[in-house]
Scaffold this active site. Sequence first.
Site, mmCIF file in Angstrom:
data_model
loop_
_atom_site.group_PDB
_atom_site.id
_atom_site.type_symbol
_atom_site.label_atom_id
_atom_site.label_comp_id
_atom_site.label_asym_id
_atom_site.label_seq_id
_atom_site.Cartn_x
_atom_site.Cartn_y
_atom_site.Cartn_z
ATOM 1 N N ASP A 176 46.200 36.476 80.395
ATOM 2 C CA ASP A 176 45.309 37.628 80.184
ATOM 3 C C ASP A 176 46.059 38.956 80.165
ATOM 4 O O ASP A 176 45.473 39.993 79.853
ATOM 5 C CB ASP A 176 44.289 37.732 81.339
ATOM 6 C CG ASP A 176 43.074 36.858 81.119
ATOM 7 O OD1 ASP A 176 42.901 36.342 80.003
ATOM 8 O OD2 ASP A 176 42.288 36.710 82.074
ATOM 9 N N PRO A 178 36.470 43.717 91.914
ATOM 10 C CA PRO A 178 36.358 42.565 92.819
ATOM 11 C C PRO A 178 37.254 41.416 92.385
ATOM 12 O O PRO A 178 37.598 41.288 91.213
ATOM 13 C CB PRO A 178 34.875 42.193 92.744
ATOM 14 C CG PRO A 178 34.351 42.843 91.529
ATOM 15 C CD PRO A 178 35.227 44.015 91.211
ATOM 16 N N ALA A 199 36.501 37.202 90.262
ATOM 17 C CA ALA A 199 35.290 37.696 89.610
ATOM 18 C C ALA A 199 35.279 37.422 88.107
ATOM 19 O O ALA A 199 34.283 37.663 87.444
ATOM 20 C CB ALA A 199 35.172 39.202 89.840
ATOM 21 N N GLY A 200 36.428 36.967 87.563
ATOM 22 C CA GLY A 200 36.507 36.808 86.111
ATOM 23 C C GLY A 200 36.665 38.139 85.412
ATOM 24 O O GLY A 200 36.378 38.286 84.227
ATOM 25 N N LEU A 201 37.147 39.156 86.153
ATOM 26 C CA LEU A 201 37.309 40.498 85.587
ATOM 27 C C LEU A 201 38.778 40.868 85.377
ATOM 28 O O LEU A 201 39.088 41.998 84.983
ATOM 29 C CB LEU A 201 36.643 41.536 86.509
ATOM 30 C CG LEU A 201 35.120 41.407 86.669
ATOM 31 C CD1 LEU A 201 34.604 42.383 87.729
ATOM 32 C CD2 LEU A 201 34.398 41.652 85.346
ATOM 33 N N ALA A 202 39.679 39.911 85.672
ATOM 34 C CA ALA A 202 41.122 40.103 85.439
ATOM 35 C C ALA A 202 41.713 41.295 86.183
ATOM 36 O O ALA A 202 42.603 41.971 85.670
ATOM 37 C CB ALA A 202 41.413 40.206 83.934
ATOM 38 N N GLY A 203 41.221 41.524 87.397
ATOM 39 C CA GLY A 203 41.730 42.657 88.186
ATOM 40 C C GLY A 203 43.230 42.563 88.411
ATOM 41 O O GLY A 203 43.966 43.532 88.181
ATOM 42 N N GLY A 204 43.695 41.416 88.870
ATOM 43 C CA GLY A 204 45.127 41.239 89.132
ATOM 44 C C GLY A 204 45.942 41.385 87.862
ATOM 45 O O GLY A 204 47.009 42.007 87.851
ATOM 46 N N SER A 205 45.434 40.818 86.774
ATOM 47 C CA SER A 205 46.148 40.904 85.491
ATOM 48 C C SER A 205 46.275 42.354 85.036
ATOM 49 O O SER A 205 47.318 42.771 84.528
ATOM 50 C CB SER A 205 45.403 40.105 84.407
ATOM 51 O OG SER A 205 45.368 38.743 84.748
ATOM 52 N N LYS A 222 38.283 43.697 82.641
ATOM 53 C CA LYS A 222 37.791 43.257 81.323
ATOM 54 C C LYS A 222 36.609 42.312 81.531
ATOM 55 O O LYS A 222 36.455 41.714 82.593
ATOM 56 C CB LYS A 222 38.881 42.554 80.510
ATOM 57 C CG LYS A 222 39.450 41.249 81.130
ATOM 58 C CD LYS A 222 38.634 39.991 80.813
ATOM 59 C CE LYS A 222 39.196 38.750 81.488
ATOM 60 N NZ LYS A 222 38.210 37.807 81.974
#
Length: 302
Positions: A138, A96, A99-105, A12
Amino acid sequence: MTSRISLKSAAKINLYLEITGNRPDGYHDLVMVLQSIDLCDRLDIRKIGTDEIQVTCNNPEVPCDRTNLVYKAAALMQSVYPDIGGIEIAIDKQIPMGAGLAGGSSNAAAVLVGIDRLWELGLTQSQLCDFAAQLGSDIPFCVTGGTALATGRGEVLSPLPDLKDLVLVICKPRQIAIATAWAYQTFRSQGLLATSQVKNQNLSSQMVAAIASGGESTAVKLSRFLYNDLERVVLPAYPELHALKNRLLEQECLGAMMSGSGSTIFAIAADLDRAQKIAEAIQTDDIDVWVGKSLVRSIFDV
Ligand code: ATP
């Protein structure tokens, strides 16, 4: 009953992030506009004979122990539904980290959805979001995806009209990963809430109105209201990110902004052609660049 499922979980970006209050629980009151984007991880989820939760990942930097959000998601479901037994989760990581892209979430959201489907639990989206909120602020958005207004800690969601064709250039400096907790703590310790740049401006309402307006010029309209309070702590601490944002703004883009706590900076482009040109101008050995689009969901069958 099938014994495995493969899902994609989408990253996101924050089109808007305003910190509106300090909460006694250490979290912050937020007003955010969140958008799923077509940069995705793949998760292969499989039932196994034992009671264990096994996590593997193609990226050695991702912890595969109990600290992994997918492990926590699976453990939560096991605690509520003890009959589900063991689960193996293989993550193919493309989003990545730091990164502030919430990959783990988004991975955790996919595990909740995957377990619901594999074990035919019949959970509603609202029940899945309740589980998600127990794992992280998130994660409810990552269950629903698309475009949403998020308030509270970020877990109170109101869907917004789909932004179907927002064209994006996503830039992630390879060497810079930012811990979300550091960014919020620094915002608080510097007392930045008291010097809000947008208080009483109703900027978030204008962003929501721009998204709701629809039509071809939606991207142009919403780009005027891009805002992220965390830029006020992250950009001064990382001049390279500030320079990257300025380089994007010098291109023919509609707007550029940091996502979440960084280190991703994204630009909105008028069309794919323009986005490719921006990407070529920005790409260096130190910056990973993707050209992508908005998505209307965040969890997909592979
Ligand atoms: P956010 O936007 O939510 O702040 P982020 O983009 O900054 O997230 P993540 O990819 O979610 O970053 O990862 C942050 C940290 O979480 C990583 O450094 C890693 O140690 C840990 N982590 C736990 N589970 C995962 C996972 N499934 N994928 C990636 N990182 C994970």
